[in-house]
Design a protein around this motif. Structure first.
Motif, PDB file in Angstrom:
ATOM      1  N   UNK B  26       0.829  -1.199   0.000  1.00  0.00           N
ATOM      2  CA  UNK B  26       0.000   0.000   0.000  1.00  0.00           C
ATOM      3  C   UNK B  26       0.870   1.259   0.000  1.00  0.00           C
ATOM      4  N   UNK B  27       1.875   1.271   0.845  1.00  0.00           N
ATOM      5  CA  UNK B  27       2.752   2.443   0.932  1.00  0.00           C
ATOM      6  C   UNK B  27       3.487   2.655  -0.383  1.00  0.00           C
ATOM      7  N   UNK B  28       3.958   1.582  -0.974  1.00  0.00           N
ATOM      8  CA  UNK B  28       4.679   1.697  -2.249  1.00  0.00           C
ATOM      9  C   UNK B  28       3.761   2.232  -3.338  1.00  0.00           C
ATOM     10  N   UNK B  29       2.548   1.706  -3.339  1.00  0.00           N
ATOM     11  CA  UNK B  29       1.556   2.141  -4.310  1.00  0.00           C
ATOM     12  C   UNK B  29       1.300   3.650  -4.214  1.00  0.00           C
ATOM     13  N   UNK B  30       1.410   4.162  -2.999  1.00  0.00           N
ATOM     14  CA  UNK B  30       1.161   5.586  -2.766  1.00  0.00           C
ATOM     15  C   UNK B  30       2.421   6.418  -2.964  1.00  0.00           C
ATOM     16  N   UNK B  31       3.433   5.810  -3.542  1.00  0.00           N
ATOM     17  CA  UNK B  31       4.611   6.568  -3.950  1.00  0.00           C
ATOM     18  C   UNK B  31       5.665   6.755  -2.878  1.00  0.00           C
ATOM     19  N   UNK B  32       5.647   5.894  -1.876  1.00  0.00           N
ATOM     20  CA  UNK B  32       6.611   6.030  -0.792  1.00  0.00           C
ATOM     21  C   UNK B  32       7.743   5.023  -0.995  1.00  0.00           C
ATOM     22  N   UNK B  33       8.945   5.470  -0.716  1.00  0.00           N
ATOM     23  CA  UNK B  33      10.083   4.546  -0.732  1.00  0.00           C
ATOM     24  C   UNK B  33      10.136   3.832   0.632  1.00  0.00           C
ATOM     25  N   UNK B  34       9.886   2.528   0.645  1.00  0.00           N
ATOM     26  CA  UNK B  34       9.785   1.800   1.909  1.00  0.00           C
ATOM     27  C   UNK B  34      11.005   0.921   2.115  1.00  0.00           C
ATOM     28  N   UNK B  35      11.585   1.035   3.314  1.00  0.00           N
ATOM     29  CA  UNK B  35      12.725   0.190   3.672  1.00  0.00           C
ATOM     30  C   UNK B  35      12.352  -0.621   4.903  1.00  0.00           C
ATOM     31  N   UNK B  36      12.630  -1.891   4.864  1.00  0.00           N
ATOM     32  CA  UNK B  36      12.355  -2.740   6.028  1.00  0.00           C
ATOM     33  C   UNK B  36      13.688  -3.138   6.663  1.00  0.00           C
ATOM     34  N   UNK B 115       0.550  11.687   4.174  1.00  0.00           N
ATOM     35  CA  UNK B 115       0.346  11.550   2.724  1.00  0.00           C
ATOM     36  C   UNK B 115      -0.920  12.267   2.268  1.00  0.00           C
ATOM     37  N   UNK B 116      -1.811  12.555   3.223  1.00  0.00           N
ATOM     38  CA  UNK B 116      -3.094  13.222   2.931  1.00  0.00           C
ATOM     39  C   UNK B 116      -3.824  12.536   1.761  1.00  0.00           C
ATOM     40  N   UNK B 117      -3.962  11.240   1.915  1.00  0.00           N
ATOM     41  CA  UNK B 117      -4.611  10.429   0.884  1.00  0.00           C
ATOM     42  C   UNK B 117      -6.079  10.822   0.735  1.00  0.00           C
ATOM     43  N   UNK B 118      -6.497  11.068  -0.518  1.00  0.00           N
ATOM     44  CA  UNK B 118      -7.890  11.453  -0.762  1.00  0.00           C
ATOM     45  C   UNK B 118      -8.639  10.364  -1.537  1.00  0.00           C
ATOM     46  N   UNK B 119      -7.871   9.454  -2.146  1.00  0.00           N
ATOM     47  CA  UNK B 119      -8.486   8.473  -3.029  1.00  0.00           C
ATOM     48  C   UNK B 119      -7.701   7.173  -2.935  1.00  0.00           C
ATOM     49  N   UNK B 120      -8.422   6.057  -2.965  1.00  0.00           N
ATOM     50  CA  UNK B 120      -7.728   4.764  -2.954  1.00  0.00           C
ATOM     51  C   UNK B 120      -8.312   3.910  -4.063  1.00  0.00           C
ATOM     52  N   UNK B 121      -7.473   3.093  -4.641  1.00  0.00           N
ATOM     53  CA  UNK B 121      -7.982   2.148  -5.632  1.00  0.00           C
ATOM     54  C   UNK B 121      -8.240   0.830  -4.919  1.00  0.00           C
TER      55      UNK B 121
ATOM     56  N   UNK C 450      10.967 -13.294   6.457  1.00  0.00           N
ATOM     57  CA  UNK C 450      11.403 -14.331   5.493  1.00  0.00           C
ATOM     58  C   UNK C 450      10.858 -14.020   4.087  1.00  0.00           C
ATOM     59  N   UNK C 451       9.603 -13.615   4.059  1.00  0.00           N
ATOM     60  CA  UNK C 451       8.974 -13.252   2.782  1.00  0.00           C
ATOM     61  C   UNK C 451       9.711 -12.087   2.141  1.00  0.00           C
ATOM     62  N   UNK C 452      10.044 -11.103   2.971  1.00  0.00           N
ATOM     63  CA  UNK C 452      10.672  -9.883   2.477  1.00  0.00           C
ATOM     64  C   UNK C 452      12.025 -10.187   1.851  1.00  0.00           C
ATOM     65  N   UNK C 453      12.765 -11.083   2.481  1.00  0.00           N
ATOM     66  CA  UNK C 453      14.086 -11.447   1.984  1.00  0.00           C
ATOM     67  C   UNK C 453      13.977 -12.020   0.562  1.00  0.00           C
ATOM     68  N   UNK C 454      12.945 -12.818   0.330  1.00  0.00           N
ATOM     69  CA  UNK C 454      12.760 -13.454  -0.972  1.00  0.00           C
ATOM     70  C   UNK C 454      12.140 -12.519  -2.008  1.00  0.00           C
ATOM     71  N   UNK C 455      11.321 -11.565  -1.516  1.00  0.00           N
ATOM     72  CA  UNK C 455      10.524 -10.781  -2.461  1.00  0.00           C
ATOM     73  C   UNK C 455      10.942  -9.338  -2.628  1.00  0.00           C
ATOM     74  N   UNK C 456      11.885  -8.858  -1.827  1.00  0.00           N
ATOM     75  CA  UNK C 456      12.108  -7.408  -1.829  1.00  0.00           C
ATOM     76  C   UNK C 456      12.579  -6.892  -3.183  1.00  0.00           C
ATOM     77  N   UNK C 457      13.273  -7.770  -3.956  1.00  0.00           N
ATOM     78  CA  UNK C 457      13.748  -7.335  -5.276  1.00  0.00           C
ATOM     79  C   UNK C 457      12.570  -7.098  -6.214  1.00  0.00           C
ATOM     80  N   UNK C 458      11.528  -7.952  -6.085  1.00  0.00           N
ATOM     81  CA  UNK C 458      10.376  -7.837  -6.982  1.00  0.00           C
ATOM     82  C   UNK C 458       9.434  -6.705  -6.574  1.00  0.00           C
ATOM     83  N   UNK C 459       9.484  -6.378  -5.301  1.00  0.00           N
ATOM     84  CA  UNK C 459       8.508  -5.397  -4.819  1.00  0.00           C
ATOM     85  C   UNK C 459       8.886  -3.959  -5.156  1.00  0.00           C
TER      86      UNK C 459
END
Lengths: 204, 254, 459
Positions: B26-36, B115-121, C450-459
């Motif tokens: 969802x965050x990526x879809x909304x144009x955010x760079x997400x790092x875990x 993000x002030x989201x106004x619309x979601x798909x 575990x999922x993230x490790x496998x999928x992060x390149x595709x995401x």
């Protein structure tokens, strides 16, 4: 060191730094007489609605004769009636003011006056001077209170403004008949005090 | 582009990867760079709420190591976010801790406030009951509380209203606690389970097909009760609904 | 009820054996909470009132030393005798001495949570003094030989049929009669006889006004007034925190009190006692009993703002489903759970944990006590001062170690159900309490990491 000194010394040691009082909450400051009348009118309406909701009854009256007539019709079966009003006619006991408080145990109806009433909660402010005997409004089976309609104020803030620094040995806000809901939250009127309360709104 | 550090609480990582995946997508879809950040574990709340806040030092340092330097930190759990906002402190790293405390958001408030989201798909053609998790609602003020005399608002509802064909059911008690309460759920088992049953019943009586919310822990507790009752009603994290694209069947957690 | 050596969890477990009764208890109190909401929402300035009340109480606590002396001086000027009691024992002795001096051995008492806290009834009974509680709910629990389960609704845990049985036994009402109107009428007759024959009345105090030396007692039944106005001796017992600086401050507190408590706009009677009636003796007993200690606890002194409305109990989802007796202290519920550990941290070490920290209590509190935050803080103090279970401490240490170390965490995660493995410390018999009423979450094939490790390149 006695307990008083000990307590005070512990408080001195433990109380936090001084925190100021908040500003007063003042609600109604009507600009002119017209506005004041409108506020009073709204407060009277609210007073009536709330009083009925809390189990009381209200009668609009314009003279003491009307009150006497109301009592003669609605409370005719009541044996022992006392009042602080000399204006009322009918079979009303006189010269009871010096009696022992316990002697009112068989009192059926007391008719007394309130200084003023409060719209938001239908409470009536009655001090010792208007009760004559403190126990009277509590021990009677039925209570009737006369209040000037123009002295119904909107909230408790105006009420305490009215009370100001007046002196009294005892005073009470009384709102409706005595009640309890201690048994399964079922509301029952007439716990220890009056089973009914009638308010005579005396209009000028 | 905003870079967000994604914080996935321990139990969500272990038991509800679907909620975490939906949050990420969802965050990526909304144009955010997400790092875990890979070294993350837990916010430390399980210890702190049990009276062992003094044992959370290691957790706090680890959290700071993982989450310093992001524009924002976002998590699909109101409870964990509240804990960090109120209690993340670390000796020698107080400036970093303060940065995180000020920059951490629960997912729905991040969507509405940052993000002030106004619309979601999104489309979710179901009757949904919304569980107001207490820490999100009363702690983070995600929505108005029934006890207060104030104007109503709700950040989760604001977002759910953007989802096509979703019907939110009304509840008899709109914001009563579900009884999870962290270690309360086992330490006070009898009351916890009874609270959960009552909360679930409210949703069932009012016709919910799904129970959703912004806190997976409450949902985990209610799911445990639903499954014990062999109910068909499911729990679903709000991220999974908000990420339910019209052309796809939503990913559920089981 | 045997509450000895059982903690809140165990007593709640007992209470929950009868689910229909739990439902009834919960619904009854929720009804009161709903009435409170309705009343509050009729006052647009409600939150402003709460803030003002809170600030007034802040001021009182910050100036208590001077206010108490000023109150004492003004009350004395009004002809009231003021006594000071350091603890419950001294309070009880003072009351007993006053009664002895007047040669009174039968008294009436209206509701006072302070006298419950001090166990005054038991003490006076040991001295041969007969005490009759005159609040209907209090009289009912007194006849049942139980403590009140709620500070405003003392017998809310009792069904009308049980009250009917009690009245049949003690007041001679017909067997099987359980109608509240009938039972209340019977109590009225029974208690009237007490009011007119007893020479001393004890009341509590809701508010005491520094400026005037008067005190206010609020009841719906009129029992405080019936007792006080007929008695030769009136003893009012109050905690030292009950002060308000100015008479006009009563407006704020009286607007809040009954609405918060029961949803009424005001109690039927708000009685202002300033001077004794001619010929009457009036006493005030100012009681510390731990309050000065609590005043010194920065994190917890706010609890002294409490005006005993009971709103936090009515709203508490735990209280409603565990009953007042599960708190095994005079003041139950959320507020009781932050007051009791100050009096005895070991005995009441369970109470701050009897909460989900949902925060509803703090929101309904008319004086804005941060109850749920104090519950959290008490937990820390209780653990720090060594009043927690050793097994729990060991589990928490292991949990802390695992969660501070990503490698260990991943290992534990693989082994499955990390949270569940460490959480069920509450039992030692190997049974997981989660499972009693709930299924375990299903373990997915892979964790998110575990999922993230496998999928992060595709995401």
């Amino acid at each position: 060191m006695n307990s008083r000194a000990q307590i005070l010394s512990r408080i001195k040691q433990n109380q936090p730094g001084y925190r100021p009082l908040p500003d007063d909450i003042q609600q109604y400051a009507p600009a002119g007489q017209q506005e004041a009348q409108a506020v009073n009118k709204a407060a009277i309406e609210q007073f009536k609605t709330v009083l009925i909701a809390i189990g009381g009854a209200v009668a609009d009256v314009y003279s003491y004769e009307e009150i006497s007539a109301f009592i003669a019709t609605h409370f005719k079966d009541h044996k022992r009636i006392i009042s602080t009003f000399s204006q009322l006619s009918g079979s009303i006991e006189r010269d009871w003011q010096e009696n022992d408080p316990h002697s009112f145990e068989n009192l059926d109806l007391a008719i007394i006056e309130a200084h003023f009433g409060v719209g938001e909660n239908a409470a009536l402010w009655i001090t010792e001077s208007l009760m004559q005997q403190r126990v009277v409004p509590f021990i009677c089976q039925q209570l009737a209170v006369v209040v000037r309609a123009r002295r119904i104020y909107p909230t408790m803030h105006e009420a305490y403004k009215e009370i100001g620094a007046t002196d009294y040995g005892f005073g009470a806000f009384i709102a409706g008949p005595s009640k309890t809901a201690d048994i399964e939250q079922s509301l029952v009127l007439g716990a220890h005090g009056p089973k009914n309360m009638t308010v005579f709104l005396l209009h000028d | 582009m905003i870079t967000v550090g994604l914080f996935i609480p321990c139990y969500v990582d272990q038991f509800y990867p679907g909620a975490a995946i939906a949050t990420l997508k969802l965050l990526k879809k909304l144009g955010v760079n997400v790092v875990y950040p890979a070294g993350q574990t837990c916010c430390g709340q399980p210890m702190a709420n049990s009276g062992y806040e003094h044992l959370t030092g290691g957790c706090n340092h680890l959290f700071i190591d993982n989450f310093s330097g992001f524009d924002y930190i976002v998590s699909p759990s109101g409870s964990c976010v509240l804990h960090l906002k109120e209690h993340l402190h670390a000796q020698g790293q107080e400036d970093k801790a303060a940065h995180i405390r000020n920059r951490i958001y629960e997912l729905t408030e991040f969507l509405t406030d940052v993000l002030k989201v106004k619309k979601l798909n999104a489309r979710f053609p179901h009757k949904v009951g919304v569980h107001q998790s207490c820490h999100g609602q009363r702690g983070l003020m995600l929505s108005q509380m029934s006890e207060l005399v104030a104007q109503p608002f709700s950040k989760p509802m604001q977002l759910l209203n953007m989802v096509e064909d979703l019907e939110v059911i009304s509840l008899n008690r709109k914001d009563e606690c579900c009884g999870f309460g962290g270690t309360f759920c086992v330490a006070e088992e009898a009351v916890s389970a009874k609270m959960g049953k009552d909360r679930v019943n409210d949703h069932l009586m009012n016709g919910a097909e799904y129970i959703t919310g912004a806190d997976m822990s409450c949902l985990m507790h209610m799911e445990g009760i639903l499954r014990r009752q062999n109910s068909n009603v499911k729990v679903i994290h709000i991220a999974e609904i908000l990420n339910a694209e019209p052309e796809r069947i939503p990913v559920t957690t089981d | 009820m045997n509450t000895k050596n059982k903690d809140h969890a165990a007593l709640s477990d007992d209470f929950n054996r009868d689910e229909a009764r739990v439902n009834w208890h919960d619904e009854t109190l929720w009804f009161v909470r709903a009435k409170r909401d309705k009343a509050a929402h009729q006052i647009p300035e409600w939150e402003q009132l709460r803030s003002a009340a809170s600030q007034i109480k802040d001021n009182v606590l910050s100036n208590l030393h001077d206010y108490l002396q000023e109150f004492e001086k003004n009350a004395a000027k009004n002809g009231i005798t003021v006594h000071w009691a350091s603890d419950s024992k001294e309070h009880n002795q003072i009351v007993h001495q006053i009664l002895s001096r007047h040669k009174i051995d039968r008294i009436v008492k209206s509701k006072s949570m302070l006298t419950e806290e001090c166990h005054l009834n038991e003490y006076l009974q040991q001295q041969g003094i007969d005490v009759v509680d005159t609040d209907l709910g209090e009289r009912i629990v007194q006849l049942a030989e139980e403590p009140p389960s709620h500070i405003v609704l003392p017998c809310i845990h009792k069904k009308k049929e049980e009250i009917g049985e009690l009245f049949h036994e003690h007041l001679g009402t017909p067997e099987g009669m359980a109608d509240p109107v009938f039972l209340t009428a019977a109590a009225r007759v029974h208690l009237r006889e007490k009011f007119v024959t007893r020479k001393a009345a004890i009341t509590g105090v809701n508010f005491a006004v520094v400026e005037t030396g008067e005190f206010v007692v609020c009841t719906n039944e009129g029992n405080a007034d019936m007792g006080a106005h007929l008695a030769d001796v009136h003893i009012a017992c109050m905690g030292i925190e009950k002060l308000v600086p100015l008479r006009r401050h009563l407006a704020i507190f009286l607007r809040l009190l009954a609405r918060s408590a029961t949803g009424q706009p005001i109690t039927t009677y708000s009685s202002h006692f300033r001077r004794p009636r001619p010929g009457q003796a009036m006493h005030i007993v100012l009681v510390d009993n731990g309050r000065t200690t609590q005043l010194g606890r920065e994190d917890f002194r706010n609890s002294l703002k409490c005006i005993r409305c009971g709103a936090c109990m009515n709203t508490c989802p735990v209280y409603r489903r565990s009953g007042g007796h599960s708190y095994h202290t005079a003041i139950a519920g959320p507020i009781g759970s932050i007051l009791a550990p100050n009096l005895d941290m070991d005995k009441y070490s369970d109470l701050p944990f009897a909460s989900t920290l949902c925060g509803s209590c703090s929101n309904v509190c008319p004086v804005k006590i941060n109850i749920h935050e104090q519950l959290y803080k008490w937990r820390q103090v209780i653990v720090r001062e060594g009043h927690s279970d050793g097994k729990k401490t060991a589990a928490m240490k292991a949990m802390s170690l695992t969660l501070s170390n990503p490698a260990l965490y991943k290992l534990a995660g693989k082994a499955g159900r990390l949270v569940m493995r460490y959480a069920p410390f509450a039992v030692s018999n190997g049974l997981n309490p989660w499972y009693k009423h709930r299924e375990m979450p299903k373990a997915p094939t892979q964790s998110f990491s575990e999922w993230y490790k496998l999928n992060k390149e595709n995401e």
